[in-house]
Motif scaffolding. Structure first.
Motif, short mmCIF file in Angstrom:
data_model
loop_
_atom_site.label_atom_id
_atom_site.label_comp_id
_atom_site.label_asym_id
_atom_site.label_seq_id
_atom_site.Cartn_x
_atom_site.Cartn_y
_atom_site.Cartn_z
N VAL A 84 76.14 39.10 36.90
CA VAL A 84 76.47 40.49 37.15
C VAL A 84 75.71 40.91 38.40
N ILE A 85 76.45 41.49 39.34
CA ILE A 85 75.88 41.95 40.61
C ILE A 85 75.98 43.46 40.64
N LEU A 94 78.89 37.52 47.43
CA LEU A 94 78.20 36.84 46.33
C LEU A 94 79.16 36.53 45.19
N ALA A 95 80.00 37.50 44.84
CA ALA A 95 80.96 37.30 43.76
C ALA A 95 81.94 36.18 44.09
N ALA A 96 82.31 36.08 45.36
CA ALA A 96 83.28 35.06 45.77
C ALA A 96 82.66 33.67 45.82
N THR A 97 81.35 33.57 45.91
CA THR A 97 80.70 32.27 46.07
C THR A 97 79.75 31.92 44.93
N MET A 112 72.90 36.14 34.43
CA MET A 112 71.95 36.49 35.45
C MET A 112 72.35 37.82 36.07
N LEU A 113 71.35 38.65 36.35
CA LEU A 113 71.55 39.92 37.03
C LEU A 113 71.03 39.81 38.45
N VAL A 114 71.87 40.17 39.42
CA VAL A 114 71.47 40.22 40.83
C VAL A 114 71.65 41.65 41.28
N VAL A 121 80.97 42.76 39.39
CA VAL A 121 80.26 43.61 40.35
C VAL A 121 80.34 45.05 39.87
N LEU A 122 79.18 45.70 39.81
CA LEU A 122 79.09 47.13 39.50
C LEU A 122 78.54 47.82 40.74
N HIS A 123 79.16 48.94 41.11
CA HIS A 123 78.75 49.68 42.30
C HIS A 123 77.98 50.93 41.88
N GLY A 124 76.75 51.05 42.35
CA GLY A 124 75.93 52.21 42.03
C GLY A 124 76.59 53.52 42.42
N ASP A 125 77.40 53.51 43.48
CA ASP A 125 78.07 54.75 43.91
C ASP A 125 78.98 55.32 42.83
N ASP A 126 79.39 54.50 41.88
CA ASP A 126 80.27 54.96 40.80
C ASP A 126 79.50 55.69 39.69
#
Length: 186
Positions: A84-85, A20-23, A1-3, A31-36
């Motif tokens: 994947v978040i 979200l990743a922790a729960t 699932m993609l969030v 987790v992927l960060h758009g800022d990267d």
């Protein structure tokens, strides 16, 4: 699932991504960060000179984000993780090739609170000049938010109040996802 977690700078997207990743009901989560994924060189992205004539990347414009690279990394993450978040100003734009369930969240927070959080993080914590941040916000970022980020609200599956505690928001998101599509542990 993609969030995906989209919203303005300082809305609480990265904090919510961690919660979200922790729960997550499906583990492990990536987790992927758009800022990267912002372009680093003037050949790509939207660049404009600052007050002293130095070219600066316009991070308030989605064309400054390497969406192809983000989509490729999202595909790779989806191959390895059940959840994947992706968080970022333009996370809603990510378009992986992998066919998976998708849930798009818009993290909402009034502009004054987003600005206060940004001042706290960038200026007080990281030492960024307050006058530069405020000038950038007033002359550009406020309008860029209205033009590029705010329209993504209506395309999202859920809008959440970024002033609430991240743990409560994570529970709200997982409940909304479960209501839309039952989630089973894997």
């Amino acid at each position: 699932m993609l969030v995906t977690l989209t919203g303005g700078a300082g809305a609480g997207k990265t904090t919510l991504a961690a919660a979200l990743a922790a729960t997550t009901p499906r583990t492990p989560a990536r987790v992927l960060h758009g800022d990267d994924y912002y372009f680093q060189t003037p050949e790509h992205g939207v660049w404009a000179p600052d007050e002293s004539g130095v070219p600066r990347l316009d991070v308030g414009d989605p064309r400054s984000l390497n969406l192809v690279g983000l989509a490729q990394d999202t595909d790779a993450a989806l191959a390895d993780s059940p959840v994947v978040i992706v968080d970022g100003l333009f996370a809603r734009h990510v378009a992986p090739q992998t066919a998976r369930a998708r849930f798009d969240v818009f993290v909402d927070l009034p502009a004054d609170l987003r600005l206060a959080r940004k001042i706290e993080r960038k200026c007080l914590r990281d030492g960024f000049p307050l006058d530069v941040l405020l000038r950038n916000y007033l002359n550009h970022r406020r309008a860029a938010h209205d033009q590029h980020i705010e329209p993504l609200r209506d395309a999202s599956d859920l809008v959440v109040d970024g002033s609430l505690p991240a743990e409560a928001l994570a529970q709200l998101v997982w409940t909304a996802i479960a209501d839309k599509e039952p989630i089973h542990n894997s």
